[in-house]
Motif scaffolding. Structure first.
Motif, PDB file in Angstrom:
ATOM      1  N   TYR A  16     -18.810  59.366  46.459  1.00  0.00           N
ATOM      2  CA  TYR A  16     -20.601  59.526  46.813  1.00  0.00           C
ATOM      3  C   TYR A  16     -21.145  60.469  46.410  1.00  0.00           C
ATOM      4  N   ARG A  17     -21.279  61.605  47.061  1.00  0.00           N
ATOM      5  CA  ARG A  17     -21.941  63.308  47.016  1.00  0.00           C
ATOM      6  C   ARG A  17     -21.752  64.092  45.664  1.00  0.00           C
ATOM      7  N   ASN A  18     -21.086  63.571  44.595  1.00  0.00           N
ATOM      8  CA  ASN A  18     -20.281  63.839  43.937  1.00  0.00           C
ATOM      9  C   ASN A  18     -19.822  63.016  42.525  1.00  0.00           C
ATOM     10  N   PRO A  19     -20.774  62.598  42.045  1.00  0.00           N
ATOM     11  CA  PRO A  19     -19.875  61.156  41.624  1.00  0.00           C
ATOM     12  C   PRO A  19     -19.604  62.193  40.141  1.00  0.00           C
ATOM     13  N   ARG A  20     -18.748  61.412  39.477  1.00  0.00           N
ATOM     14  CA  ARG A  20     -17.406  61.988  38.425  1.00  0.00           C
ATOM     15  C   ARG A  20     -18.339  60.855  37.994  1.00  0.00           C
ATOM     16  N   ASN A  21     -18.741  60.911  36.221  1.00  0.00           N
ATOM     17  CA  ASN A  21     -18.996  60.316  35.211  1.00  0.00           C
ATOM     18  C   ASN A  21     -20.235  59.655  35.023  1.00  0.00           C
ATOM     19  N   ARG A  22     -21.406  60.489  35.910  1.00  0.00           N
ATOM     20  CA  ARG A  22     -22.445  59.763  36.155  1.00  0.00           C
ATOM     21  C   ARG A  22     -23.547  59.629  35.374  1.00  0.00           C
ATOM     22  N   GLY A  23     -23.959  59.427  34.683  1.00  0.00           N
ATOM     23  CA  GLY A  23     -25.043  59.401  33.472  1.00  0.00           C
ATOM     24  C   GLY A  23     -24.688  58.085  32.789  1.00  0.00           C
ATOM     25  N   GLU A  24     -25.241  58.633  31.260  1.00  0.00           N
ATOM     26  CA  GLU A  24     -25.551  57.539  30.345  1.00  0.00           C
ATOM     27  C   GLU A  24     -24.851  57.552  29.262  1.00  0.00           C
ATOM     28  N   LEU A  25     -24.660  56.812  28.388  1.00  0.00           N
ATOM     29  CA  LEU A  25     -24.270  56.955  26.915  1.00  0.00           C
ATOM     30  C   LEU A  25     -25.221  56.196  25.966  1.00  0.00           C
ATOM     31  N   ASP A  26     -25.215  56.567  24.701  1.00  0.00           N
ATOM     32  CA  ASP A  26     -25.579  56.362  23.569  1.00  0.00           C
ATOM     33  C   ASP A  26     -25.114  54.853  23.221  1.00  0.00           C
ATOM     34  N   THR A  27     -25.998  53.648  23.039  1.00  0.00           N
ATOM     35  CA  THR A  27     -25.918  52.241  22.840  1.00  0.00           C
ATOM     36  C   THR A  27     -26.617  52.276  21.713  1.00  0.00           C
ATOM     37  N   PRO A  28     -26.273  51.505  20.974  1.00  0.00           N
ATOM     38  CA  PRO A  28     -24.479  51.797  20.500  1.00  0.00           C
ATOM     39  C   PRO A  28     -24.254  52.902  20.289  1.00  0.00           C
ATOM     40  N   PRO A  29     -23.021  53.125  20.267  1.00  0.00           N
ATOM     41  CA  PRO A  29     -21.310  53.318  20.133  1.00  0.00           C
ATOM     42  C   PRO A  29     -21.060  52.788  21.526  1.00  0.00           C
ATOM     43  N   SER A  68     -20.471  51.053  46.461  1.00  0.00           N
ATOM     44  CA  SER A  68     -20.009  51.145  45.835  1.00  0.00           C
ATOM     45  C   SER A  68     -20.802  51.819  44.593  1.00  0.00           C
ATOM     46  N   GLN A  69     -21.387  53.059  45.267  1.00  0.00           N
ATOM     47  CA  GLN A  69     -21.287  53.926  44.279  1.00  0.00           C
ATOM     48  C   GLN A  69     -20.005  54.557  43.707  1.00  0.00           C
ATOM     49  N   ALA A  70     -19.028  55.109  45.016  1.00  0.00           N
ATOM     50  CA  ALA A  70     -17.971  55.796  45.087  1.00  0.00           C
ATOM     51  C   ALA A  70     -17.167  55.341  44.974  1.00  0.00           C
ATOM     52  N   SER A  71     -16.825  54.448  44.737  1.00  0.00           N
ATOM     53  CA  SER A  71     -15.166  52.981  43.681  1.00  0.00           C
ATOM     54  C   SER A  71     -16.435  52.704  42.380  1.00  0.00           C
ATOM     55  N   SER A  72     -17.025  53.374  41.598  1.00  0.00           N
ATOM     56  CA  SER A  72     -17.442  53.338  40.550  1.00  0.00           C
ATOM     57  C   SER A  72     -17.467  54.451  39.666  1.00  0.00           C
ATOM     58  N   SER A  73     -17.544  55.227  41.090  1.00  0.00           N
ATOM     59  CA  SER A  73     -16.944  57.036  40.357  1.00  0.00           C
ATOM     60  C   SER A  73     -15.495  56.707  39.973  1.00  0.00           C
ATOM     61  N   MET A  74     -14.746  56.085  41.126  1.00  0.00           N
ATOM     62  CA  MET A  74     -13.148  56.442  41.422  1.00  0.00           C
ATOM     63  C   MET A  74     -12.622  55.726  39.406  1.00  0.00           C
ATOM     64  N   MET A  75     -13.365  54.520  39.729  1.00  0.00           N
ATOM     65  CA  MET A  75     -13.342  53.727  38.361  1.00  0.00           C
ATOM     66  C   MET A  75     -13.124  53.883  37.321  1.00  0.00           C
ATOM     67  N   SER A  76     -14.328  55.155  37.543  1.00  0.00           N
ATOM     68  CA  SER A  76     -14.828  55.541  35.945  1.00  0.00           C
ATOM     69  C   SER A  76     -13.228  56.308  35.668  1.00  0.00           C
ATOM     70  N   ALA A  77     -13.299  57.256  37.154  1.00  0.00           N
ATOM     71  CA  ALA A  77     -12.510  58.198  36.324  1.00  0.00           C
ATOM     72  C   ALA A  77     -10.902  57.740  36.296  1.00  0.00           C
ATOM     73  N   ILE A  78     -10.344  56.757  36.429  1.00  0.00           N
ATOM     74  CA  ILE A  78      -8.748  56.390  36.497  1.00  0.00           C
ATOM     75  C   ILE A  78      -8.852  55.407  35.190  1.00  0.00           C
ATOM     76  N   VAL A  79      -9.852  54.998  34.474  1.00  0.00           N
ATOM     77  CA  VAL A  79     -10.139  53.926  33.510  1.00  0.00           C
ATOM     78  C   VAL A  79     -10.470  55.372  31.952  1.00  0.00           C
ATOM     79  N   LYS A  80     -10.665  56.457  32.459  1.00  0.00           N
ATOM     80  CA  LYS A  80     -11.305  57.097  31.286  1.00  0.00           C
ATOM     81  C   LYS A  80      -9.817  57.767  30.307  1.00  0.00           C
ATOM     82  N   GLY A  81      -9.946  57.291  29.053  1.00  0.00           N
ATOM     83  CA  GLY A  81      -8.689  57.957  28.476  1.00  0.00           C
ATOM     84  C   GLY A  81      -7.300  56.465  28.552  1.00  0.00           C
TER      85      GLY A  81
END
Length: 156
Positions: A16-29, A68-81
């Motif tokens: 929650y305090r140090n979220p992984r993968n917080r930010g935006e990506l250009d859409t598209p792609p 919700s925010q910690a879950s988003s961070s954890m989810m993003s870290a585990i699915v990347k790649g």
């Protein structure tokens, strides 16, 4: 098991305090999907870019409670790649841990209860099941990710 609960609490607070993968990506792609939990006001925005069936990059944004925010961070870290099939298996395993009946139309079912799948930091959220109203907080990012991936697969 107070020590384990303390460890889980610390993992949640760290994400929650140090979220992984917080930010935006250009859409598209990348594809952008939004999820909202009207019960508590949690809002999650998922940006995902797929390349050859693999989650090439993922970012999240939004606002909400620590779960919700910690879950988003954890989810993003585990699915990347991971491949989209792996992503669907992780989704089902996480929902199984959260005591939610998985979607029978999921293209990558988990055998049994999903215990064969390692959820890493996401296991820190297993205590959320004691508070049913908070389960939606923990699963919001997953619902939003699946929506984004489905859109990416139909447009890509």
């Amino acid at each position: 098991m107070p020590d384990l609960e303390d460890l889980y609490r610390e993992i949640i607070l760290d994400h929650y305090r140090n979220p992984r993968n917080r930010g935006e990506l250009d859409t598209p792609p990348a594809v952008r999907a939004e999820g909202f939990n009207p019960l508590c006001g949690d809002e999650v925005i998922i940006y995902v870019r797929l390349a050859n069936g693999v989650v090439d990059d993922i970012k999240f944004g939004g606002q909400g409670c620590s779960i919700s925010q910690a879950s988003s961070s954890m989810m993003s870290a585990i699915v990347k790649g991971r491949t989209t099939d792996e992503l669907h298996r992780l989704n089902r395993a996480f929902k199984s841990m959260m005591s939610i009946e998985p979607d029978p139309d999921d293209p990558a079912p988990v055998n049994g209860n999903g215990a064969d799948i390692k959820l890493g930091d996401l296991e820190a959220l297993k205590g959320v099941v004691k508070f049913p109203v908070r389960i939606k907080c923990a699963t919001l990012s997953w619902h939003t990710l699946i929506q984004a991936v489905e859109e990416a697969q139909t447009t890509g």
